[in-house]
Design an enzyme around this catalytic site. Sequence first.
Site, PDB file in Angstrom:
ATOM      1  N   ASP A  37      57.062   5.608  48.566  1.00  0.00           N
ATOM      2  CA  ASP A  37      58.063   4.539  48.700  1.00  0.00           C
ATOM      3  C   ASP A  37      59.254   4.944  49.561  1.00  0.00           C
ATOM      4  O   ASP A  37      60.381   4.484  49.352  1.00  0.00           O
ATOM      5  CB  ASP A  37      58.556   4.076  47.312  1.00  0.00           C
ATOM      6  CG  ASP A  37      57.403   3.628  46.428  1.00  0.00           C
ATOM      7  OD1 ASP A  37      56.454   3.035  46.967  1.00  0.00           O
ATOM      8  OD2 ASP A  37      57.471   3.868  45.212  1.00  0.00           O
ATOM      9  N   LYS A  46      57.516   3.905  54.448  1.00  0.00           N
ATOM     10  CA  LYS A  46      56.444   4.130  55.434  1.00  0.00           C
ATOM     11  C   LYS A  46      56.039   2.830  56.115  1.00  0.00           C
ATOM     12  O   LYS A  46      55.851   2.784  57.331  1.00  0.00           O
ATOM     13  CB  LYS A  46      55.212   4.760  54.748  1.00  0.00           C
ATOM     14  CG  LYS A  46      55.478   6.136  54.179  1.00  0.00           C
ATOM     15  CD  LYS A  46      54.287   6.672  53.411  1.00  0.00           C
ATOM     16  CE  LYS A  46      53.986   5.926  52.138  1.00  0.00           C
ATOM     17  NZ  LYS A  46      55.012   6.023  51.092  1.00  0.00           N
ATOM     18  N   ALA A  60      48.978   1.955  46.845  1.00  0.00           N
ATOM     19  CA  ALA A  60      50.082   1.906  47.805  1.00  0.00           C
ATOM     20  C   ALA A  60      50.694   0.498  47.830  1.00  0.00           C
ATOM     21  O   ALA A  60      49.999  -0.490  47.649  1.00  0.00           O
ATOM     22  CB  ALA A  60      49.570   2.258  49.196  1.00  0.00           C
ATOM     23  N   GLY A  61      51.996   0.465  48.041  1.00  0.00           N
ATOM     24  CA  GLY A  61      52.684  -0.808  48.234  1.00  0.00           C
ATOM     25  C   GLY A  61      53.639  -0.627  49.394  1.00  0.00           C
ATOM     26  O   GLY A  61      54.629   0.080  49.277  1.00  0.00           O
ATOM     27  N   HIS A  62      53.285  -1.200  50.527  1.00  0.00           N
ATOM     28  CA  HIS A  62      54.084  -1.023  51.743  1.00  0.00           C
ATOM     29  C   HIS A  62      54.726  -2.349  52.114  1.00  0.00           C
ATOM     30  O   HIS A  62      54.047  -3.353  52.273  1.00  0.00           O
ATOM     31  CB  HIS A  62      53.198  -0.487  52.882  1.00  0.00           C
ATOM     32  CG  HIS A  62      52.620   0.864  52.592  1.00  0.00           C
ATOM     33  ND1 HIS A  62      51.727   1.505  53.407  1.00  0.00           N
ATOM     34  CD2 HIS A  62      52.845   1.722  51.556  1.00  0.00           C
ATOM     35  CE1 HIS A  62      51.410   2.683  52.886  1.00  0.00           C
ATOM     36  NE2 HIS A  62      52.080   2.827  51.758  1.00  0.00           N
ATOM     37  N   ARG A  64      29.716  12.888  43.519  1.00  0.00           N
ATOM     38  CA  ARG A  64      28.541  12.430  44.271  1.00  0.00           C
ATOM     39  C   ARG A  64      27.797  11.292  43.584  1.00  0.00           C
ATOM     40  O   ARG A  64      26.574  11.216  43.583  1.00  0.00           O
ATOM     41  CB  ARG A  64      27.603  13.612  44.561  1.00  0.00           C
ATOM     42  CG  ARG A  64      28.244  14.559  45.557  1.00  0.00           C
ATOM     43  CD  ARG A  64      27.607  15.891  45.585  1.00  0.00           C
ATOM     44  NE  ARG A  64      27.875  16.614  44.347  1.00  0.00           N
ATOM     45  CZ  ARG A  64      27.600  17.894  44.173  1.00  0.00           C
ATOM     46  NH1 ARG A  64      27.051  18.593  45.129  1.00  0.00           N
ATOM     47  NH2 ARG A  64      27.886  18.479  43.033  1.00  0.00           N
ATOM     48  N   GLN A 106      51.403   6.999  49.616  1.00  0.00           N
ATOM     49  CA  GLN A 106      52.049   7.917  48.657  1.00  0.00           C
ATOM     50  C   GLN A 106      52.971   8.895  49.415  1.00  0.00           C
ATOM     51  O   GLN A 106      53.496   8.519  50.449  1.00  0.00           O
ATOM     52  CB  GLN A 106      50.993   8.672  47.819  1.00  0.00           C
ATOM     53  CG  GLN A 106      50.247   7.801  46.811  1.00  0.00           C
ATOM     54  CD  GLN A 106      49.085   7.033  47.392  1.00  0.00           C
ATOM     55  OE1 GLN A 106      48.187   7.611  47.966  1.00  0.00           O
ATOM     56  NE2 GLN A 106      49.072   5.721  47.243  1.00  0.00           N
ATOM     57  N   ARG A 165      62.024   2.384  39.556  1.00  0.00           N
ATOM     58  CA  ARG A 165      61.848   3.735  40.092  1.00  0.00           C
ATOM     59  C   ARG A 165      62.963   4.641  39.587  1.00  0.00           C
ATOM     60  O   ARG A 165      64.119   4.219  39.507  1.00  0.00           O
ATOM     61  CB  ARG A 165      61.867   3.715  41.615  1.00  0.00           C
ATOM     62  CG  ARG A 165      60.693   2.945  42.225  1.00  0.00           C
ATOM     63  CD  ARG A 165      60.815   2.858  43.741  1.00  0.00           C
ATOM     64  NE  ARG A 165      59.746   2.082  44.327  1.00  0.00           N
ATOM     65  CZ  ARG A 165      59.861   1.341  45.438  1.00  0.00           C
ATOM     66  NH1 ARG A 165      61.014   1.271  46.089  1.00  0.00           N
ATOM     67  NH2 ARG A 165      58.838   0.676  45.909  1.00  0.00           N
TER      68      ARG A 165
END
Length: 430
Positions: free
Chosen positions: A13, A16, A39-41, A144, A224, A305
């Site tokens: 955060d 980015k 992710a949260g952009h 796998r 991240q 946050r």
Amino acid sequence: MANVVVVGAQWGDEGKGKIVDWLSERADVVARFQGGHNAGHTLVIDGTIYKLNALPSGVVRGGKLSVIGNGVVLDPWHLVKEIETIRGQGVEVTPETLMVAENTPLILPFHGELDRAREGQNAMAKIGTTGRGIGPCYEDKVGRRVIRVADLADDATLELRVDRALVHHNALRAGLGLPEIDRDALLASLREIAPEILKYAAPVWKVLNEKRRAGNRILFEGAQGALLDIDFGTYPFVASSNTIAGQAATGTGIGPGSIDFVLGIVKAYTTRVGEGPFPTELDDADGERLGTRGREFGTVTGRKRRCGWFDAVLVRQTCATSGMNGIALTKLDVLDGFETLKVCVGYELDGERLDHLPTAADQQARCTPVYEELPGWQESTEGARSWADLPANAIKYVRRVEELIDCPVALLSTSPERDDTILVTDPFAD
Ligand code: GDP
Ligand code: IMO
Ligand code: MG
């Protein structure tokens, strides 16, 4: 410079999305190489807010190729929804503008269920994940037994892959008191979503190598942050992928020599979502002020946050592990109006002074910050678009940060808006 990697230098955060969007004007391709829809952009363009999870931030600018690389874990249903949402905002997404690597692992509904069941099971073991199944999917990749995009194209392979995964997951689920997975329903929903994903499937490694040879500029978008890296982060309170710059190569299939510039995104203070050590965390009025002015609520989960002073020790460390060539310092405006600013320049642990964060979890938790104080500024930096608009003390703060982390500032950001950005050194410049 042809190819630039953007990575978060703290706990995510950092801004980015804003910086990748701004830089994407100079790029031909924008590629995600790890993480998933944890992710949260956020992008803000002329007042319109775009929130992206799995899609690369270059998608909003027309005429760019957006790529989801093999290092990502992809929830196919989420991707389809995200594409619909962004289309609703007038953004075009077609198989010509979006490519998904054929070897990308798929996040299935049981990954999310497992993630949430584990998080709810034992408060002691809680990581504070986004609950989106990211960790369990990466576990299956390494185990796998994951289902990959290419498996959707052949029904016999798909059945084999599903059966292999279910042997493992049904045993796990029994232990957690979760019901058995309905094999037929899962296969039916995978068959239904398959064409929606396969139309974007491509050999990304080949496309990127051809683009690179043809002189196209590739922008790699990290998710991240380096302190959430599975190896170098505050383990076990981390994400499940390598988030540092080296992952851009393995997460897309280009060679490490193709990376010309690594840009670290650095918030002018520190935040973290979820559990784990945070030496400069503030639980006082200054912390509240950072959270309120910085609007520090998670994009994905809406969680508040945690906020604290700038930690130069941590960023110096992440500049080293990612080989940063420069940083973008974001949210400088959030520091406006503080009388005094503190910056962590070292730690004290058991009477000794440390110049890095130790690896052992118990030591990380006991590190206390050693602060240097810097004078604040009362003028507003919000929306500043040149050095000349910055007060002298803000410039002093930026210069001191550069010195302490041993890395120069290439970009400065002074508001969420795309154009409220100061360019110091162009990462794409030759
Ligand atoms: P990311 O995950 O690194 O892309 O960052 P997020 O989008 O989750 O969080 C960063 C938040 O800060 C978003 O709401 C951005 O719009 C906002 N932001 C980015 N740069 C700046 C800045 O320079 N100043 C302020 N005030 N907000 C910013
Ligand atoms: P962006 O790209 C901040 C955190 C979670 C949790 C830990 C593991 O927006 O910076 P996971 O769901 O990945 O298993 O959660 O990692 N986390 C993030 N924190 N920004 C992010 O992404 C994050 N993605 C995961 O809060 O502590
Ligand atoms: Mg975010």
